[in-house]
Scaffold this motif. Structure first.
Motif, PDB file in Angstrom:
ATOM      1  N   ASP A   1      10.374  12.150   7.041  1.00  0.00           N
ATOM      2  CA  ASP A   1      11.368  11.111   7.307  1.00  0.00           C
ATOM      3  C   ASP A   1      12.326  11.487   8.427  1.00  0.00           C
ATOM      4  OD1 ASP A   1      10.362   9.491   5.384  1.00  0.00           O
ATOM      5  OD2 ASP A   1      11.729  10.159   3.820  1.00  0.00           O
TER       6      ASP A   1
ATOM      7  N   ASN B   1       6.466   1.083  -4.410  1.00  0.00           N
ATOM      8  CA  ASN B   1       6.673   2.271  -5.241  1.00  0.00           C
ATOM      9  C   ASN B   1       6.738   3.605  -4.508  1.00  0.00           C
ATOM     10  OD1 ASN B   1       6.589   0.780  -7.749  1.00  0.00           O
ATOM     11  ND2 ASN B   1       4.386   0.558  -7.423  1.00  0.00           N
ATOM     12  N   SER B   2       6.294   3.666  -3.265  1.00  0.00           N
ATOM     13  CA  SER B   2       6.317   4.955  -2.576  1.00  0.00           C
ATOM     14  C   SER B   2       7.756   5.399  -2.323  1.00  0.00           C
ATOM     15  CB  SER B   2       5.571   4.858  -1.242  1.00  0.00           C
ATOM     16  OG  SER B   2       5.682   6.078  -0.522  1.00  0.00           O
ATOM     17  N   THR B   3       8.002   6.691  -2.442  1.00  0.00           N
ATOM     18  CA  THR B   3       9.328   7.247  -2.152  1.00  0.00           C
ATOM     19  C   THR B   3       9.462   7.620  -0.677  1.00  0.00           C
ATOM     20  OG1 THR B   3       8.567   9.470  -2.740  1.00  0.00           O
ATOM     21  CG2 THR B   3       9.581   8.147  -4.491  1.00  0.00           C
ATOM     22  N   ASN B   4       8.382   7.477   0.080  1.00  0.00           N
ATOM     23  CA  ASN B   4       8.373   7.863   1.491  1.00  0.00           C
ATOM     24  C   ASN B   4       8.595   6.638   2.361  1.00  0.00           C
ATOM     25  OD1 ASN B   4       7.148   8.443   4.200  1.00  0.00           O
ATOM     26  ND2 ASN B   4       6.936  10.464   3.269  1.00  0.00           N
ATOM     27  N   THR B   5       9.672   6.638   3.119  1.00  0.00           N
ATOM     28  CA  THR B   5      10.010   5.462   3.918  1.00  0.00           C
ATOM     29  C   THR B   5       8.999   5.212   5.038  1.00  0.00           C
ATOM     30  OG1 THR B   5      11.463   6.772   5.344  1.00  0.00           O
ATOM     31  CG2 THR B   5      12.469   5.693   3.446  1.00  0.00           C
TER      32      THR B   5
ATOM     33  N   ARG C   1       6.108   3.405   3.466  1.00  0.00           N
ATOM     34  CA  ARG C   1       6.484   2.031   3.115  1.00  0.00           C
ATOM     35  C   ARG C   1       6.515   1.141   4.362  1.00  0.00           C
ATOM     36  NH1 ARG C   1      10.708   4.366   0.224  1.00  0.00           N
ATOM     37  NH2 ARG C   1      12.321   3.102   1.240  1.00  0.00           N
TER      38      ARG C   1
ATOM     39  N   ASP D   1      14.516  -3.821   1.372  1.00  0.00           N
ATOM     40  CA  ASP D   1      14.343  -2.382   1.130  1.00  0.00           C
ATOM     41  C   ASP D   1      15.629  -1.637   1.503  1.00  0.00           C
ATOM     42  OD1 ASP D   1      11.719  -0.405   0.766  1.00  0.00           O
ATOM     43  OD2 ASP D   1      13.338   0.518   1.940  1.00  0.00           O
TER      44      ASP D   1
ATOM     45  N   SER E   1      15.817   1.109   2.973  1.00  0.00           N
ATOM     46  CA  SER E   1      15.643   1.795   4.252  1.00  0.00           C
ATOM     47  C   SER E   1      15.720   0.816   5.416  1.00  0.00           C
ATOM     48  CB  SER E   1      14.299   2.527   4.281  1.00  0.00           C
ATOM     49  OG  SER E   1      13.978   2.930   5.599  1.00  0.00           O
TER      50      SER E   1
END
Length: 214
Positions: free
Chosen positions: A2, A64-68, A71, A96, A98
């Motif tokens: 990220d 559901n992904s924690t990785n921006t 996503r 979102d 982010s």
């Protein structure tokens, strides 16, 4: 992944070796990102059956992904499929947490097009809390030659931020087919229904002066 220089990781032999080991346990970030980009760059390479299978997978990543980064990339990939079942996920991406994902969502809606895309982008211009997202939405509105897009661009034009005003002017040139240069007051007159005078073309002497090196 990220951070601002996350892409440089791919150049580091240590991490590439580590990825190869990690692949034995499951797909790494690097592999997932490559697969998402492959889908986005060649969506027609998927059969209808594969498309029906991949759309829920992309939606799951966005939700559901924690990785921006993943996503955002999944959001862009979803825009390549006109299926109506992508709409709820693209709507979700616009809210979102982010900024990067919301910017990707603006690009996705611009790619998708249609009345719903125009509504979503207009809403982002007027209400998103982040300037970069509003800039992205304003840029995408250039693709909609519609009275509603003019109204949304008027909101950006009247914003106090010069960058947003400039982006609105660029989009207005595309939407309207008019060119009042960078004259913000003239563009305001235009979107309010008045007919400001078009700027005079430069004279030959002025063009020659602009070409001079001295």
């Amino acid at each position: 992944a990220d951070g601002p220089f996350g892409g440089l990781t791919a150049m580091n032999p240590y991490y590439r070796n580590q990825w190869e080991k990690d692949e034995q346990a499951g797909p790494t970030f690097h592999t997932q990102l490559a697969e998402l980009r492959a889908i986005r760059e060649n969506p027609t390479g998927l059969s209808p059956q594969e498309q029906r299978r991949v759309i829920p997978t992309l939606a799951d990543i966005v939700q559901n992904s924690t990785n921006t980064v993943l996503r955002a990339e999944a959001t862009l990939a979803l825009a390549e499929f006109p299926a109506p079942e992508t709409i709820p996920t693209l709507q979700l991406a616009m809210s979102d947490e982010s900024t990067d994902v919301r910017i990707a969502a603006c690009r996705a809606w611009g790619r998708r097009g249609g009345p719903e895309a125009l509504d979503v982008l207009s809403q982002a211009v007027s209400s998103d809390s982040d300037l970069d997202v509003r800039l992205a939405a304003t840029a995408q509105l250039a693709k909609f030659k519609d009275q509603q897009s003019l109204q949304a661009l008027a909101v950006a034009l009247n914003d106090k931020d010069p960058a947003l005003q400039h982006r609105a002017v660029q989009s207005l040139k595309s939407v309207s087919g008019q060119d009042y240069g960078d004259n913000v007051p003239a563009w305001r007159d235009f979107v309010e229904g008045r007919s400001p005078a078009l700027p005079e073309p430069p004279t030959i002497a002025e063009r020659l002066r602009s070409m001079s090196w001295f």
